[in-house]
Motif scaffolding. Structure first.
Motif, short mmCIF file in Angstrom:
data_model
loop_
_atom_site.label_atom_id
_atom_site.label_comp_id
_atom_site.label_asym_id
_atom_site.label_seq_id
_atom_site.Cartn_x
_atom_site.Cartn_y
_atom_site.Cartn_z
N ALA A 97 -0.62 0.19 9.74
CA ALA A 97 -0.26 -1.22 9.24
C ALA A 97 0.52 -1.29 8.00
O ALA A 97 0.10 -0.60 7.11
N PRO A 98 1.55 -2.08 8.12
CA PRO A 98 2.29 -2.40 7.02
C PRO A 98 1.86 -3.36 6.04
O PRO A 98 1.26 -4.67 6.35
N LEU A 99 1.74 -3.07 4.55
CA LEU A 99 1.28 -4.07 3.67
C LEU A 99 2.46 -3.89 2.40
O LEU A 99 2.37 -3.33 1.59
N PRO A 100 3.40 -4.58 2.69
CA PRO A 100 4.52 -4.84 1.98
C PRO A 100 4.00 -5.61 0.65
O PRO A 100 4.96 -6.42 0.30
N ILE A 101 3.23 -4.98 -0.14
CA ILE A 101 2.77 -5.88 -1.56
C ILE A 101 2.68 -4.85 -2.37
O ILE A 101 2.04 -3.69 -2.37
#
Length: 201
Positions: free
Chosen positions: A12-16
């Motif tokens: 899962a991408p979490l671009p934070i």
């Protein structure tokens, strides 16, 4: 602790940037010392609306990512307070690996002690893996700890470094207590010898 040898799962991408431990598991969930049941609180302030309903925009609420085993996140993952509940919550949800360019030291250490593999990669490699993670149902990565490789859905390979001792502990499923129990026969032998040699102790 469950062994970590090879993991294939949805990423899962979490671009934070700067995802802190309070974001991972908010303070209201810290009343328990049990390692189970915390998955429901993982990223709860992002996953749920004020009325308790799911936030459809958050990645882990999307159908393709509900069973994500891997997180791909931006810099400084796990910063903030040193709560061990953060890796417990990740593990209870089903996450076994987190990929980022950097981690807070205490969180990084806690991951290894709880059977989660935190992987540090370069910014260029993170961009590739974030792209892979954005593929929804096709966002599957394979992490081979023995080979120290991450394999993407198109066959691309990213190599990573890991401390040899920590690697061996994950491969064998040994936490701190497990490492001690491996030496139980030597400990028992020492205690028996000391009891004979110094019975007054």
């Amino acid at each position: 602790m469950e062994k970590f040898i090879k993991l294939t799962g949805v990423a899962a991408p979490l671009p934070i940037t700067n995802i802190d431990t309070d974001m991972i598991i908010p303070k209201q969930y810290l009343k328990t010392i049990a390692r189970t049941g915390l998955g429901k609180g993982l990223f709860s302030e992002l996953r749920y609306n004020d009325d308790g309903s799911e936030n459809p925009d958050f990645v882990l609420n999307r159908a393709a990512y509900r069973n994500a085993r891997i997180l791909v996140a931006e810099d400084n993952f796990g910063c903030g307070s040193s709560r061990e509940h953060a890796p417990w919550a990740l593990l209870d949800f089903g996450v076994r690996a987190v990929i980022s360019t950097s981690f807070a030291d205490i969180f990084y250490n806690n991951c290894f002690k709880n059977g989660i593999l935190p992987i540090k990669v370069s910014k260029a490699d993170l961009a590739k893996l974030m792209d892979d993670a954005n593929r929804g149902a096709n966002a599957t990565l394979t992490i081979d700890l023995e080979a120290q490789e991450i394999r993407g859905p198109d066959g691309g390979v990213v190599k990573f470094d890991v401390d040899p001792h920590r690697k061996q502990c994950l491969l064998e499923g040994l936490d701190d207590i497990g490492q001690t129990l491996v030496k139980a026969p030597k400990i028992a032998e020492f205690e028996s010898r000391i009891a004979n040699e110094r019975p007054w102790i």
